[in-house]
Scaffold this active site. Structure first.
Site, PDB file in Angstrom:
ATOM      1  N   ASP A 236       0.813  -1.219   0.000  1.00  0.00           N
ATOM      2  CA  ASP A 236       0.000   0.000   0.000  1.00  0.00           C
ATOM      3  C   ASP A 236       0.848   1.271   0.000  1.00  0.00           C
ATOM      4  O   ASP A 236       2.072   1.219   0.182  1.00  0.00           O
ATOM      5  CB  ASP A 236      -0.984  -0.002   1.189  1.00  0.00           C
ATOM      6  CG  ASP A 236      -0.321  -0.442   2.499  1.00  0.00           C
ATOM      7  OD1 ASP A 236       0.915  -0.427   2.584  1.00  0.00           O
ATOM      8  OD2 ASP A 236      -1.048  -0.807   3.433  1.00  0.00           O
TER       9      ASP A 236
ATOM     10  N   GLU B 208      -9.610  -1.716   5.543  1.00  0.00           N
ATOM     11  CA  GLU B 208     -10.258  -1.355   6.790  1.00  0.00           C
ATOM     12  C   GLU B 208     -11.542  -2.169   6.973  1.00  0.00           C
ATOM     13  O   GLU B 208     -12.026  -2.791   6.025  1.00  0.00           O
ATOM     14  CB  GLU B 208     -10.586   0.144   6.773  1.00  0.00           C
ATOM     15  CG  GLU B 208      -9.354   1.055   6.608  1.00  0.00           C
ATOM     16  CD  GLU B 208      -8.504   1.166   7.878  1.00  0.00           C
ATOM     17  OE1 GLU B 208      -8.423   0.187   8.648  1.00  0.00           O
ATOM     18  OE2 GLU B 208      -7.907   2.232   8.081  1.00  0.00           O
TER      19      GLU B 208
ATOM     20  N   ASP C 283      -7.531  -2.463  14.372  1.00  0.00           N
ATOM     21  CA  ASP C 283      -8.904  -2.748  13.941  1.00  0.00           C
ATOM     22  C   ASP C 283      -8.992  -4.019  13.084  1.00  0.00           C
ATOM     23  O   ASP C 283     -10.024  -4.289  12.472  1.00  0.00           O
ATOM     24  CB  ASP C 283      -9.491  -1.543  13.195  1.00  0.00           C
ATOM     25  CG  ASP C 283      -8.712  -1.188  11.926  1.00  0.00           C
ATOM     26  OD1 ASP C 283      -7.779  -1.939  11.559  1.00  0.00           O
ATOM     27  OD2 ASP C 283      -9.042  -0.167  11.292  1.00  0.00           O
TER      28      ASP C 283
ATOM     29  N   HIS D 120      -7.217  -4.759  10.383  1.00  0.00           N
ATOM     30  CA  HIS D 120      -6.974  -4.621   8.941  1.00  0.00           C
ATOM     31  C   HIS D 120      -5.687  -5.316   8.511  1.00  0.00           C
ATOM     32  O   HIS D 120      -4.736  -5.424   9.287  1.00  0.00           O
ATOM     33  CB  HIS D 120      -6.992  -3.154   8.491  1.00  0.00           C
ATOM     34  CG  HIS D 120      -5.861  -2.308   8.984  1.00  0.00           C
ATOM     35  ND1 HIS D 120      -6.025  -0.976   9.306  1.00  0.00           N
ATOM     36  CD2 HIS D 120      -4.547  -2.564   9.189  1.00  0.00           C
ATOM     37  CE1 HIS D 120      -4.854  -0.483   9.685  1.00  0.00           C
ATOM     38  NE2 HIS D 120      -3.950  -1.407   9.632  1.00  0.00           N
TER      39      HIS D 120
HETATM   40  P1  PGA Z   1       2.266  -1.294  12.627  1.00  0.00           P
HETATM   41  O1  PGA Z   1       1.064  -1.251  11.596  1.00  0.00           O
HETATM   42  O2  PGA Z   1       3.196  -2.362  12.130  1.00  0.00           O
HETATM   43  O3  PGA Z   1       2.913   0.065  12.565  1.00  0.00           O
HETATM   44  O4  PGA Z   1       1.692  -1.617  13.953  1.00  0.00           O
HETATM   45  C1  PGA Z   1       0.457  -2.435  11.219  1.00  0.00           C
HETATM   46  C2  PGA Z   1      -0.736  -2.145  10.353  1.00  0.00           C
HETATM   47  O5  PGA Z   1      -1.428  -1.136  10.570  1.00  0.00           O
HETATM   48  O6  PGA Z   1      -1.007  -2.942   9.442  1.00  0.00           O
END
Ligand code: PGA
Length: 259
Positions: free
Chosen positions: A67, A143, A136, A138
């Site tokens: 992404d 999302e 959450d 994702h």
């Molecule tokens: P993070 O993000 O590795 O910074 O915790 C993970 C994500 O949001 O997929």
């Protein structure tokens, strides 16, 4: 789904690096899906060490990132293109023409997303996809509510995700509200998915991913349908799993299955 629990973040990262390195040795022209965020930093650190000290060779590898924020140029310090350059690519011998990170600056986004999918297919599909998970639930920027069949597209980030990522920006209002992301359906086509999670803030999402119902409200739960998904956790992220003993039992007995 294989669930592996390690005592520390460093051990989690080393275990993940072993899996990536093993896949690269078995297939030097591996198509490797990559993730950004705090979670995979330890994995990238270990891969860099393996490249520098053990000659782990990325020269034939193709990479696809999950992404990118919409509107950020690759020179922006918070863009994922910049993150990848600084935390991995410039330290290893991956060829620049074999690196794909979605562009945050395209005009015809729909055509661009279709092109990104085509490039993945042209490369032969993703062999091994590294994933993190959001609080959450994702995966990538899919999302809650994202279709479990979704493809690469533009999404609106949740306020929770914007809040979580605000720590990297000067001001919370600087966090982009939109992103280009591979879809859940795109990720599910990777031959092997490798999800990492650490820390207590991920424990609930991890429990939902591994033991909850399959639902678009926790897009990572789609991995329950994946034929080869490996989830590597530290103790804190595994704290809310009910069948932890069984996952560990499977891991302890893995050599009898030739794994
Ligand atoms: P993070 O993000 O590795 O910074 O915790 C993970 C994500 O949001 O997929």
């Amino acid at each position: 789904m294989d669930v592996i629990v390690k005592d520390t973040y460093e051990e989690m990262s080393r275990e993940a690096a072993q899996i990536v390195a093993q896949a690269m040795r078995a297939k030097p022209n591996l198509v490797l899906g990559l993730a950004t965020g705090g979670t995979p930093l330890g994995l990238y650190h270990e891969l860099i060490r393996m490249h520098q000290e053990e000659g782990l060779d990325f020269s034939k590898v193709t990479t696809f990132n999950l992404d990118e924020y919409l509107g950020l140029p690759p020179t922006h310090e918070q863009s994922y293109a910049y993150f990848m350059q600084h935390n991995l690519f410039r330290h290893i011998n991956v060829r620049p023409d074999k690196i794909y990170v979605p562009s945050g600056l395209v005009e015809d986004v729909q055509a661009y997303c279709a092109w990104y999918e085509e490039e993945i297919a042209r490369a032969g599909g993703i062999d091994l996809q590294v994933l993190g998970i959001g609080r959450d639930g994702h995966i990538a920027f899919n999302e809650p509510g994202s279709s479990l069949a979704s493809r690469t597209r533009v999404v609106t980030l949740t306020k929770e995700t914007i809040e979580d990522n605000a720590r990297f920006f000067a001001r919370p209002e600087d966090v982009p509200r939109f992103a280009i992301t591979m879809g859940v359906g795109t990720i599910m086509e990777a031959r092997h998915c490798l999800l990492l999670a650490n820390g207590p803030s991920k424990a609930e999402a991890v429990a939902a991913l591994v033991e909850g119902p399959i639902t678009s409200q926790i897009t990572a739960s789609a991995l329950q349908m994946h034929p080869q998904a490996t989830v590597i956790l530290d103790r804190a992220a595994a704290a809310k799993l009910k069948r932890l003993d069984y996952y560990q039992w499977i891991y302890e007995n893995r050599q009898y299955l030739g794994r």
